[in-house]
Design a protein around this motif. Structure first.
Motif, PDB file in Angstrom:
ATOM      1  N   ALA A 146       1.213  -3.117   7.972  1.00 44.68           N
ATOM      2  CA  ALA A 146       1.801  -3.109   6.333  1.00 44.68           C
ATOM      3  C   ALA A 146       2.132  -4.492   5.929  1.00 44.68           C
ATOM      4  O   ALA A 146       1.864  -4.933   5.118  1.00 44.68           O
ATOM      5  N   LYS A 147       2.430  -5.413   7.084  1.00 43.18           N
ATOM      6  CA  LYS A 147       2.863  -6.866   6.638  1.00 43.18           C
ATOM      7  C   LYS A 147       1.524  -7.564   6.204  1.00 43.18           C
ATOM      8  O   LYS A 147       1.603  -8.399   5.255  1.00 43.18           O
ATOM      9  N   MET A 148       0.274  -7.221   6.769  1.00 45.92           N
ATOM     10  CA  MET A 148      -0.685  -7.461   6.130  1.00 45.92           C
ATOM     11  C   MET A 148      -1.054  -7.403   4.457  1.00 45.92           C
ATOM     12  O   MET A 148      -1.606  -8.245   4.049  1.00 45.92           O
ATOM     13  N   VAL A 149      -0.599  -6.212   4.390  1.00 49.54           N
ATOM     14  CA  VAL A 149      -0.911  -5.602   2.893  1.00 49.54           C
ATOM     15  C   VAL A 149      -0.048  -6.571   2.046  1.00 49.54           C
ATOM     16  O   VAL A 149      -0.406  -6.962   1.134  1.00 49.54           O
ATOM     17  N   GLU A 150       1.222  -6.811   2.700  1.00 51.44           N
ATOM     18  CA  GLU A 150       1.830  -7.680   1.951  1.00 51.44           C
ATOM     19  C   GLU A 150       1.467  -9.193   1.641  1.00 51.44           C
ATOM     20  O   GLU A 150       1.873  -9.722   0.589  1.00 51.44           O
ATOM     21  N   PHE A 205      10.512   7.658   6.410  1.00 53.43           N
ATOM     22  CA  PHE A 205      10.514   8.533   5.141  1.00 53.43           C
ATOM     23  C   PHE A 205      10.513   7.381   3.914  1.00 53.43           C
ATOM     24  O   PHE A 205       9.778   7.532   2.990  1.00 53.43           O
ATOM     25  N   TYR A 206      11.419   6.601   4.104  1.00 56.82           N
ATOM     26  CA  TYR A 206      11.469   5.635   2.879  1.00 56.82           C
ATOM     27  C   TYR A 206      10.619   4.389   3.030  1.00 56.82           C
ATOM     28  O   TYR A 206      10.237   3.903   1.818  1.00 56.82           O
ATOM     29  N   ASP A 207      10.257   3.887   4.106  1.00 58.04           N
ATOM     30  CA  ASP A 207       9.708   2.740   4.413  1.00 58.04           C
ATOM     31  C   ASP A 207       7.996   3.126   3.933  1.00 58.04           C
ATOM     32  O   ASP A 207       7.485   2.106   3.252  1.00 58.04           O
ATOM     33  N   LYS A 208       7.547   4.318   4.042  1.00 57.99           N
ATOM     34  CA  LYS A 208       6.194   4.569   3.560  1.00 57.99           C
ATOM     35  C   LYS A 208       6.018   4.563   2.066  1.00 57.99           C
ATOM     36  O   LYS A 208       5.128   3.976   1.521  1.00 57.99           O
ATOM     37  N   PHE A 209       7.176   4.774   1.461  1.00 57.19           N
ATOM     38  CA  PHE A 209       7.187   4.357  -0.144  1.00 57.19           C
ATOM     39  C   PHE A 209       6.719   2.921  -0.690  1.00 57.19           C
ATOM     40  O   PHE A 209       6.272   2.434  -1.259  1.00 57.19           O
ATOM     41  N   ASN A 210       7.499   2.072   0.135  1.00 52.79           N
ATOM     42  CA  ASN A 210       7.465   0.495  -0.008  1.00 52.79           C
ATOM     43  C   ASN A 210       6.060   0.063   0.272  1.00 52.79           C
ATOM     44  O   ASN A 210       5.616  -0.700  -0.357  1.00 52.79           O
ATOM     45  N   ILE A 211       5.606   0.595   1.545  1.00 54.24           N
ATOM     46  CA  ILE A 211       4.269  -0.123   1.889  1.00 54.24           C
ATOM     47  C   ILE A 211       3.326   0.712   1.069  1.00 54.24           C
ATOM     48  O   ILE A 211       2.368  -0.168   0.588  1.00 54.24           O
ATOM     49  N   ARG A 212       3.269   2.085   0.662  1.00 54.03           N
ATOM     50  CA  ARG A 212       2.267   2.666  -0.232  1.00 54.03           C
ATOM     51  C   ARG A 212       2.289   2.040  -1.612  1.00 54.03           C
ATOM     52  O   ARG A 212       1.103   1.881  -2.315  1.00 54.03           O
ATOM     53  N   HIS A 213       3.315   1.574  -2.160  1.00 57.58           N
ATOM     54  CA  HIS A 213       3.659   0.843  -3.452  1.00 57.58           C
ATOM     55  C   HIS A 213       2.727  -0.383  -3.434  1.00 57.58           C
ATOM     56  O   HIS A 213       1.993  -0.661  -4.423  1.00 57.58           O
ATOM     57  N   ASN A 214       2.864  -1.092  -2.180  1.00 60.14           N
ATOM     58  CA  ASN A 214       2.090  -2.526  -2.263  1.00 60.14           C
ATOM     59  C   ASN A 214       0.723  -2.204  -2.209  1.00 60.14           C
ATOM     60  O   ASN A 214      -0.200  -2.943  -2.769  1.00 60.14           O
ATOM     61  N   ILE A 215       0.317  -1.047  -1.229  1.00 63.10           N
ATOM     62  CA  ILE A 215      -1.097  -0.764  -1.356  1.00 63.10           C
ATOM     63  C   ILE A 215      -1.627  -0.273  -2.570  1.00 63.10           C
ATOM     64  O   ILE A 215      -2.905  -0.678  -3.244  1.00 63.10           O
TER      65      ILE A 215
END
Length: 786
Positions: free
Chosen positions: A630-634, A683-693
């Protein structure tokens, strides 16, 4: 007609000159004579009893010198000062003798003075090594005070050479230091060097970046360039301190080099605070200062810190050039790294761990040692031996979290790896010009006992892996600390704003005290932030050197899976799988940080980073940790072109072959994979990551070539990954919409409470403060959800 003055004999001339140099007389001094001249009455009596003339010459000069040094004479110069004065006067007399016309007299007197000079230097060595031999007003302190007398002479020498800090120290007599350090055996010089190193360490132990560390650093470099000096340093008991209570901070404060690395602009624990205080001196009340003043402070700190980095790099390079000393240097670096492994933790104990200042300086120095193999073509990549991670016991690398393999899998693989028992790159080569330019200066690290042998590794391997560890504990940790400091400042500012609003509504003395306390806290936070900015953010060279290192890191990691080829194999090679996870994570962290620093990415080659990200972002079989992927997406989010104008990174997305073929595919795959991260906050982390994606996908949909790739994927994976992606996308959208509506209702309730001023004022101040904070918090959540 005047009677011609009788011509003096060569022996008389020799006597007169030696008396002037030694400041002694064998006859009672005349009235009004120089008070510094010592009458050696007992020596004169002995010479007369032997039937010799009371004249100084080559045969008696050593006896006279010993009697002068051994005797107790009121108001006489201390032995070191006296011998140095004798040497200085001898140099002056030699200049005068050079103009003598009588070659016979000239030859006699020159030989006599040169012999005396050698005696002075010999007895300086004897006195420095054995100060108790000659009388001193305080015998217990004689050794220390004598060594301290020698240090200013070295400062004077390095000031004159232009390397020192220009402290105005008096230079030594010409040739004195050369004779002192070069014309003697190691055993007689060793105690002198050891005393000097301890004295230099004492000069810098409490200095910050604004202190005069340049002179001691220049003196240190001067000494280690002497072969005996280098040998003495690494054999000093404080080279690597020993003891039951040894930890990272002890090494920093008690080793000879530690205090030099400790010099910094970065904040440290109060116990170890250095002077002058950089924050107070340069950045107090920064909000009221002129921008030009702040810029001047930034420039000063960047300049002095780069002087420190260059000086320490030269010290280590000089030591590494000696084959018999190189091992000691590597042992020191390994000890510093291993004793500070806990700096990688979120919470760092400043009492047991070395300071960030030390590790940032060490990061800068290690990057300079790596420079020769950080070329654009990565031509030395084959010299980096992955076996170092598994078989070299110098660093504890096997205990680190691996990219994919478990510790049990790594242990089992090492046990069964027959190739590990074969030849491991036994580097050999020269270390001329720059040590690490060698094709592999060898140094040893033990294999496990089961292999029954020793493994030698090229210096490039040693340097590469040590640098990776130092950067993880140093520069990258400092960036993380800076990020958390900025967050603390933001939270404190929000709290202060809330308190001030409440104070206006219902003033109270307690709240005013809280406001004053918070304002003082914010002032200190601000100073710390600017110190970090001065040493890290304002030094693009340091960041670019770090990026150059991590570019080599990702190219090397990719070489372990066969190079930049897609698609990846379904099975991951154990060499790659077992590499420490932070190798890749640190590369991503530095890219994210550098992307937010103006001009830090200018001229940096990003293609290899892009290849690495595309290859592994969607591959849980190679990188287990979903947060790392996910950091790669960031990173990609930081590079994503924004606005209508073209960006420097546009070509990475729109003209990069690997990106055009695999970027959308792997983003969609990661969007699905991230449903279960394995963390309790998943549950909360996935929203941050998917927001970036989602942001990336939205941009890529606007690029025709990526849109075509997307359509192709939708056809191929209609009932596979793409269907899962659509399901998760719709589910997330519904959930976020529902949450947003709920937050809006909660905000409206809080607004209603606060707008009813009569009821609001009746509530206790603490309750109002907590409700106000909740309102701001819910506002932020609402903004994120929408």
């Amino acid at each position: 007609m005047a009677t011609p003055k009788p011509q003096r004999s060569p022996e008389e001339i020799e006597d007169i000159i030696l008396r002037k140099i030694l400041l002694v007389t064998l006859a009672p001094p005349a009235h009004g004579a120089d008070p510094r001249i010592i009458y050696l009455e007992m020596t004169a009596a002995e010479i007369l009893s032997e039937g010799k003339d009371l004249r100084l010459n080559r045969d008696v000069v050593e006896r006279v010198l010993i009697d002068r040094l051994s005797g107790e004479f009121p108001d006489a110069e201390a032995p070191f000062a006296y011998l140095l004065g004798c040497y200085r006067r001898a140099v002056d007399e030699l200049k005068k003798v050079a103009n003598m016309k009588d070659k016979t007299v000239k030859s006699l007197v020159e030989a006599s003075i040169k012999q005396a000079k050698k005696l002075f230097v010999n007895y300086v060595r004897i006195h420095l090594g054995n100060p108790e031999l000659f009388p001193s007003s305080s015998p217990s302190l004689a050794g220390k005070s004598t060594i301290c007398s020698l240090t200013p002479l070295i400062f004077g020498a390095v000031d004159r050479s232009g390397f020192g800090g220009g402290g105005g120290s008096q230079p030594p007599p010409p040739g004195f230091l050369d004779e002192l350090f070069s014309e003697a055996d190691f055993d007689s010089l060793d105690p002198i060097f050891k005393g000097l190193y301890e004295d230099l360490r004492g000069h810098v132990i409490k200095l910050s970046a604004l202190g005069n560390f340049q002179q001691p650093l220049a003196a240190l470099l001067y000494l280690v360039k002497l072969p005996a000096g280098a040998k003495s340093l690494v054999n000093h008991p404080w080279w690597i301190p020993k003891g039951a209570y040894l930890n990272g901070r002890v090494i920093e404060m008690t080793s000879i080099l530690g205090p030099f690395f400790h010099v910094s602009a970065l904040p440290d624990h109060t116990i170890f605070k250095s002077e002058p205080d950089v924050g107070q001196h340069c950045f107090s009340e920064a909000s009221t200062r002129r921008p030009a003043d702040l810029l001047s402070s930034f420039t000063t700190i960047k300049t002095v810190m780069n002087n420190l980095y260059e000086g320490l790099s030269e010290v280590l390079l000089t030591l590494l050039k000696h084959a018999d000393i190189r091992e000691h240097v590597l042992q020191y670096l390994a000890e510093v790294i291993n004793r500070n492994a806990s700096r990688a933790h979120i919470q760092v104990d400043p009492i047991s761990c070395a300071s960030s200042g030390m590790f940032v300086s060490l990061s800068a120095v290690m990057l300079r040692l790596c420079e020769p193999f950080l070329d654009p073509h990565c031509s030395k990549i084959d010299k980096i031996d992955p076996g170092y991670v598994f078989y070299c016991n110098r660093l504890d690398l096997r205990g680190l979290t691996a990219l994919h393999a478990s510790s049990e899998e790594v242990a089992e693989w090492i046990k069964n790896d027959s190739s590990g028992k074969a030849d491991i790159n036994s580097g050999s080569g020269d270390i001329e010009n720059r040590v690490v330019q060698s094709q592999g200066a060898s140094s040893s690290g033990s294999k496990p006992a089961s292999t029954g042998g020793k493994a030698s590794y090229a210096f490039i391997s040693e340097c590469f892996f040590m640098t990776a560890r130092v950067l993880n504990l140093g520069m990258l940790k400092a960036f993380s600390d800076f990020k958390h400091l900025v967050q603390d400042i933001s939270r404190s500012e929000d709290t202060l704003s809330t308190l001030k609003a409440l104070q206006e509504q219902s003033p109270s003395p307690q709240m005013q005290m809280d406001i004053a306390r918070l304002e003082k806290e914010l002032e200190l936070y601000s100073q710390e932030k600017l110190c970090y900015e001065a040493q890290l953010l304002r030094d693009p060279t340091l960041i670019k050197q770090g990026l150059s290192f991590y570019r080599l890191m990702v190219v090397w990691l990719v070489s372990l899976v066969g190079g930049f080829k897609m698609p990846l194999s379904s099975t991951c090679p154990m060499e790659f799988s077992s590499m420490p996870e932070h190798f890749a994570e640190d590369a991503m962290e530095l890219l994210i940080f550098a992307s937010r620093v103006p001009k830090a990415l200018d001229g940096v080659i990003l293609d290899d980073f892009m290849n690495f990200i595309i290859m592994f972002m969607g591959s849980p079989t190679h990188i287990r940790n979903p947060y790392l992927r996910a950091k790669m997406v960031e990173v990609l989010n930081c590079w994503m072109p924004r606005g209508s104008g073209s960006s420097a990174t546009t070509s990475l997305f729109e003209g990069h072959q690997l990106a055009l073929k695999y970027l959308v595919r792997n983003l969609l795959k990661l969007y699905v994979d991230i449903e279960f991260t394995g963390s309790h906050t998943q549950f909360y982390d996935k929203f941050n990551i998917r927001h970036n994606i989602a942001e990336l996908l939205e941009y890529l949909w606007q690029v025709p070539s990526h849109r075509n790739a997307w359509r192709q994927i939708a056809k191929e994976e209609e009932k596979g990954v793409y269907l899962n992606f659509l399901n998760f996308l719709i589910n997330d959208s519904i959930y976020l919409l529902d949450e947003s509506l709920n937050k809006i209702l909660e905000l409206k309730e809080l607004e209603a409470e606060m707008s009813n001023t009569v009821e609001w004022e009746r509530r206790p101040a603490q309750e109002r403060q907590e409700r106000a904070r909740l309102f701001h918090s819910q506002e932020n959540v609402g903004v994120f959800l929408t």
